[in-house]
Design a protein around this motif. Structure first.
Motif, PDB file in Angstrom:
ATOM      1  N   THR A 170       0.840  -1.190   0.000  1.00  0.00           N
ATOM      2  CA  THR A 170       0.000   0.000   0.000  1.00  0.00           C
ATOM      3  C   THR A 170       0.883   1.250   0.000  1.00  0.00           C
ATOM      4  O   THR A 170       2.071   1.185   0.327  1.00  0.00           O
ATOM      5  CB  THR A 170      -0.922   0.027   1.223  1.00  0.00           C
ATOM      6  N   THR A 171       0.295   2.389  -0.331  1.00  0.00           N
ATOM      7  CA  THR A 171       1.098   3.614  -0.455  1.00  0.00           C
ATOM      8  C   THR A 171       0.943   4.565   0.725  1.00  0.00           C
ATOM      9  O   THR A 171       1.874   5.300   1.049  1.00  0.00           O
ATOM     10  CB  THR A 171       0.722   4.366  -1.743  1.00  0.00           C
ATOM     11  N   VAL A 172      -0.215   4.569   1.380  1.00  0.00           N
ATOM     12  CA  VAL A 172      -0.429   5.480   2.507  1.00  0.00           C
ATOM     13  C   VAL A 172       0.045   4.843   3.807  1.00  0.00           C
ATOM     14  O   VAL A 172       0.798   5.445   4.571  1.00  0.00           O
ATOM     15  CB  VAL A 172      -1.909   5.894   2.621  1.00  0.00           C
ATOM     16  N   GLY A 173      -0.429   3.633   4.106  1.00  0.00           N
ATOM     17  CA  GLY A 173       0.091   2.898   5.253  1.00  0.00           C
ATOM     18  C   GLY A 173      -0.764   2.907   6.493  1.00  0.00           C
ATOM     19  O   GLY A 173      -0.564   2.077   7.380  1.00  0.00           O
ATOM     20  N   VAL A 174      -1.701   3.850   6.642  1.00  0.00           N
ATOM     21  CA  VAL A 174      -2.669   3.817   7.745  1.00  0.00           C
ATOM     22  C   VAL A 174      -4.067   3.968   7.160  1.00  0.00           C
ATOM     23  O   VAL A 174      -4.250   4.478   6.058  1.00  0.00           O
ATOM     24  CB  VAL A 174      -2.418   4.924   8.803  1.00  0.00           C
ATOM     25  N   GLU A 175      -5.062   3.549   7.932  1.00  0.00           N
ATOM     26  CA  GLU A 175      -6.427   3.509   7.427  1.00  0.00           C
ATOM     27  C   GLU A 175      -6.938   4.908   7.087  1.00  0.00           C
ATOM     28  O   GLU A 175      -6.393   5.920   7.512  1.00  0.00           O
ATOM     29  CB  GLU A 175      -7.356   2.870   8.480  1.00  0.00           C
ATOM     30  N   SER A 176      -8.050   4.908   6.349  1.00  0.00           N
ATOM     31  CA  SER A 176      -8.643   6.150   5.866  1.00  0.00           C
ATOM     32  C   SER A 176      -9.164   7.025   6.998  1.00  0.00           C
ATOM     33  O   SER A 176      -9.495   6.549   8.086  1.00  0.00           O
ATOM     34  CB  SER A 176      -9.804   5.824   4.914  1.00  0.00           C
ATOM     35  N   THR A 177      -9.237   8.310   6.721  1.00  0.00           N
ATOM     36  CA  THR A 177      -9.950   9.235   7.591  1.00  0.00           C
ATOM     37  C   THR A 177     -11.429   8.843   7.601  1.00  0.00           C
ATOM     38  O   THR A 177     -12.000   8.534   6.561  1.00  0.00           O
ATOM     39  CB  THR A 177      -9.829  10.667   7.052  1.00  0.00           C
ATOM     40  N   VAL A 178     -12.060   8.858   8.772  1.00  0.00           N
ATOM     41  CA  VAL A 178     -13.501   8.613   8.874  1.00  0.00           C
ATOM     42  C   VAL A 178     -14.176   9.901   9.335  1.00  0.00           C
ATOM     43  O   VAL A 178     -13.822  10.447  10.393  1.00  0.00           O
ATOM     44  CB  VAL A 178     -13.830   7.477   9.864  1.00  0.00           C
ATOM     45  N   ILE A 179     -15.138  10.395   8.546  1.00  0.00           N
ATOM     46  CA  ILE A 179     -15.886  11.590   8.906  1.00  0.00           C
ATOM     47  C   ILE A 179     -17.362  11.256   9.035  1.00  0.00           C
ATOM     48  O   ILE A 179     -17.946  10.592   8.179  1.00  0.00           O
ATOM     49  CB  ILE A 179     -15.651  12.738   7.897  1.00  0.00           C
ATOM     50  N   ASP A 180     -17.955  11.686  10.130  1.00  0.00           N
ATOM     51  CA  ASP A 180     -19.367  11.435  10.413  1.00  0.00           C
ATOM     52  C   ASP A 180     -20.192  12.602   9.874  1.00  0.00           C
ATOM     53  O   ASP A 180     -20.138  13.717  10.409  1.00  0.00           O
ATOM     54  CB  ASP A 180     -19.570  11.291  11.923  1.00  0.00           C
ATOM     55  N   MET A 181     -20.974  12.339   8.832  1.00  0.00           N
ATOM     56  CA  MET A 181     -21.804  13.368   8.220  1.00  0.00           C
ATOM     57  C   MET A 181     -23.229  13.345   8.765  1.00  0.00           C
ATOM     58  O   MET A 181     -24.113  14.008   8.221  1.00  0.00           O
ATOM     59  CB  MET A 181     -21.810  13.184   6.705  1.00  0.00           C
TER      60      MET A 181
END
Length: 336
Positions: A170-181
């Motif tokens: 993988t290129t980023v290495g940590v999980e995605s940002t999670v935003i509560d809409m």
């Protein structure tokens, strides 16, 4: 069960396994995910079983395109703006689900669900071929470091899932940002590569205090309630580079076999006899290498203590420190 390793030429076979209710791990730009048909409670339960995941920890729903989200959730105008600005990419968006659209197994019993469209064209093609969204929790045993290579997935799940789609590291290495809409103002529940500085120009004010849930509260997103990302050894966070000599003296005096997870400028001062794993040169390379480093120490079971370098918790450093502190159970080196 034989766990097959698939490449880009094997999409049809991997998608057929998804449609048949089996579990197939898949690549994203952040970490590898553990995929199963998100419209099937039976298939989703296999993911919980494979990961040893608590039932109240909701699963991310991974989609091939924004139109797929509209089949399951109410897409608010601001959510649509985020999709246009950041998808495909490392942003997960929590939305209210349509009545009966998804199993409560997937949502952790909530009337909300988290949706993500990864940057991996290979995974988007897999979902399109399968014709259904797939659940996408990180492909690791719950509580352990996330997988950033197909080999990490096989280490945890060989013989326990149907396959893994390999697209390299993988290129980023940590999980995605999670935003509560579903709240106002929208709230970041898990930090990642995309932070408030990028989100606010698109949708306005964003909360970024990283809400933590109580023992009896169901989390809206993964990684909020339980200890995560922990190797077998105890991780101890060293807050500044200047503390490393004292931290190493302390570790040596403890008599425990220890290792060091840090950037190259620190590792050059460490005794060559001490096991080390490099985080590269800065917070970007460190974030990319963190999970691989934690997993590397699991391959050296004589190490029972890991001294790990901290970074300022701003920008990408917020995502790095979120994962590092969870892996350490908030344990810091102290000279007191």
């Amino acid at each position: 069960m034989e766990t097959k390793k698939f490449g880009k030429d094997d999409l049809a076979e991997a998608a057929a396994l998804i449609r048949a209710g089996e579990v197939v791990a898949f690549p994203t730009e952040t970490v590898y995910g553990l995929g199963a048909d998100a419209t099937s409670a039976k298939a989703a339960l296999k993911v919980f079983e494979a990961k040893h995941r608590p039932a109240d920890n909701p699963l991310i729903v991974t989609v091939a395109d924004p139109a797929m989200v509209a089949r399951f959730a109410t897409v608010t105008p601001d959510a649509a703006k985020l999709m246009a600005a950041f998808w495909p990419g490392p942003l997960t968006i929590i939305l209210p689900i349509l009545p009966g659209a998804l199993s409560m197994v997937v949502t952790g019993g909530l009337q909300t669900a988290a949706f993500r469209m990864p940057a991996s064209a290979l995974t988007r093609a897999l979902i399109a071929e399968a014709g259904v969204p797939i659940v996408g929790p990180s492909a690791n045993i719950s509580g352990k470091p996330s997988a950033t290579r197909a080999e990490h997935v096989l280490h945890d799940f060989d013989g326990r899932i149907a396959g893994v789609l390999d697209d390299g590291p993988t290129t980023v290495g940590v999980e995605s940002t999670v935003i509560d809409m579903t709240v106002q103002p929208p709230a970041i529940l898990r930090p990642g590569k995309i932070g408030p500085a990028e989100l606010a120009p698109v949708i306005g004010e964003v909360q970024s205090d990283h809400h933590h849930v109580g023992a009896k509260e169901t989390p809206k997103a993964p990684g909020m309630k339980y200890k995560h990302y922990a190797p077998a050894a105890q991780v101890v966070v060293v807050d500044t580079p200047a503390q490393f000599p004292a931290a190493i003296d302390w570790a040596q005096a403890s008599g425990q076999p220890f290792g060091v997870l840090a950037c190259d400028d620190i590792l050059t001062t460490v005794d060559p006899a001490v096991p080390t794993y490099t985080l590269g040169s800065d917070v970007t390379t460190a974030t990319h290498a963190l999970f691989a480093g934690l997993r590397w120490f699991d391959l050296h079971p004589t190490v029972t203590l890991i001294l790990a370098q901290a970074f300022p918790a701003d920008g990408l450093g917020a995502a790095y420190m979120n994962r590092l502190l969870k892996s350490a159970g908030n344990e810091h080196f102290s000279q007191d």
